[in-house]
Design an enzyme around this catalytic site. Structure first.
Site, PDB file in Angstrom:
ATOM      1  N   TYR A  82     -12.682 101.158  82.026  1.00  0.00           N
ATOM      2  CA  TYR A  82     -14.146 100.515  81.956  1.00  0.00           C
ATOM      3  C   TYR A  82     -15.011  99.930  80.898  1.00  0.00           C
ATOM      4  O   TYR A  82     -15.816  99.260  80.997  1.00  0.00           O
ATOM      5  CB  TYR A  82     -14.670 100.170  83.955  1.00  0.00           C
ATOM      6  CG  TYR A  82     -13.951  99.574  85.262  1.00  0.00           C
ATOM      7  CD1 TYR A  82     -12.410  99.280  84.989  1.00  0.00           C
ATOM      8  CD2 TYR A  82     -14.196  99.634  86.173  1.00  0.00           C
ATOM      9  CE1 TYR A  82     -12.345  99.108  85.900  1.00  0.00           C
ATOM     10  CE2 TYR A  82     -14.315  99.696  87.713  1.00  0.00           C
ATOM     11  CZ  TYR A  82     -12.644  98.951  86.654  1.00  0.00           C
ATOM     12  OH  TYR A  82     -12.307  98.227  88.096  1.00  0.00           O
ATOM     13  N   CYS A 112     -19.740  92.496  76.963  1.00  0.00           N
ATOM     14  CA  CYS A 112     -20.117  91.242  77.324  1.00  0.00           C
ATOM     15  C   CYS A 112     -20.129  89.982  75.976  1.00  0.00           C
ATOM     16  O   CYS A 112     -19.882  90.452  75.566  1.00  0.00           O
ATOM     17  CB  CYS A 112     -22.457  91.934  77.835  1.00  0.00           C
ATOM     18  SG  CYS A 112     -22.225  93.308  78.722  1.00  0.00           S
ATOM     19  N   GLU A 125     -22.477  88.254  75.204  1.00  0.00           N
ATOM     20  CA  GLU A 125     -23.370  87.922  74.592  1.00  0.00           C
ATOM     21  C   GLU A 125     -23.054  89.455  73.225  1.00  0.00           C
ATOM     22  O   GLU A 125     -23.722  88.348  72.506  1.00  0.00           O
ATOM     23  CB  GLU A 125     -24.847  88.200  75.145  1.00  0.00           C
ATOM     24  CG  GLU A 125     -25.158  87.462  75.917  1.00  0.00           C
ATOM     25  CD  GLU A 125     -25.102  88.200  77.490  1.00  0.00           C
ATOM     26  OE1 GLU A 125     -23.611  88.624  77.855  1.00  0.00           O
ATOM     27  OE2 GLU A 125     -25.825  87.942  78.642  1.00  0.00           O
ATOM     28  N   CYS A 185     -27.650  93.964  76.347  1.00  0.00           N
ATOM     29  CA  CYS A 185     -27.256  92.677  75.746  1.00  0.00           C
ATOM     30  C   CYS A 185     -28.602  92.272  75.015  1.00  0.00           C
ATOM     31  O   CYS A 185     -29.133  91.601  73.985  1.00  0.00           O
ATOM     32  CB  CYS A 185     -26.518  92.199  75.889  1.00  0.00           C
ATOM     33  SG  CYS A 185     -25.141  92.032  76.412  1.00  0.00           S
TER      34      CYS A 185
HETATM   35 ZN    ZN Z   1     -24.977  92.418  78.701  1.00  0.00          ZN
END
Ligand code: ZN
Length: 165
Positions: free
Chosen positions: A51, A56, A58, A93
């Site tokens: 994991y 992400c 972005e 992010c």
């Molecule tokens: Zn993120």
């Protein structure tokens, strides 16, 4: 950026979302960045069976762009499958965006209802209008579809590159 350009940037984010690799969370996200040179750089979340190795949308877009030589961004779009404009960049992010975006960068958070209202191959929707104050960025008159905040609003009192010079 005019409404048609923003429409194209939003559409690029949805196209990237559709490529998301999210078999574990089932939470697909797309992002698109407008570079200072005018390029649209899109990314999706890419999860991993380990994991912690996931990334992400972005940051996928940022690393794609930077690796192609795009080191400055002036607008950000984030989309998901959530039918309200409430999905914003996560904390890490926001910090990653801070490295490559001015603090006044608009971050458009767009509802998953957008593509049905404004297909990618069609004109920009009527609810995207030029900034009435003559600003650089279009705004949305329908708050149920698009919310926009600046990077500084999302990450107040931030630490950035200028703190190290
Ligand atoms: Zn993120």
């Amino acid at each position: 950026m005019d409404p048609a350009q923003l429409h194209n940037l939003i559409s690029a984010a949805f196209k990237a979302r559709d490529n998301a690799h999210a078999p574990y969370s089932k939470f697909r996200v797309g992002a698109a960045l407008l570079s200072a040179s005018g390029a649209h750089i899109a990314g999706c979340n890419v999860e991993n069976a380990s994991y912690g190795a996931g990334i992400c949308a972005e940051r996928t877009a940022i690393v794609k762009g930077v690796s192609e030589g795009e080191r400055a961004y002036t607008a950000v779009v984030v989309v998901s499958d959530v039918p309200t404009p409430t999905i914003s960049p996560c904390g890490i992010c926001r910090q990653s965006l801070r490295e490559f975006c001015p603090l006044d960068t608009p971050v458009y958070m767009v509802s998953a209802t957008y593509p049905a209202l404004a297909p990618a191959d069609g004109p920009p929707p009527a609810f995207l209008v030029p900034d009435a104050d003559g600003g650089r960025w279009p705004r949305a008159t329908d708050a149920s579809v698009i919310a926009v905040l600046t990077l500084e609003q999302l990450l107040p009192m931030s630490f950035g590159p200028d703190n190290l010079t």
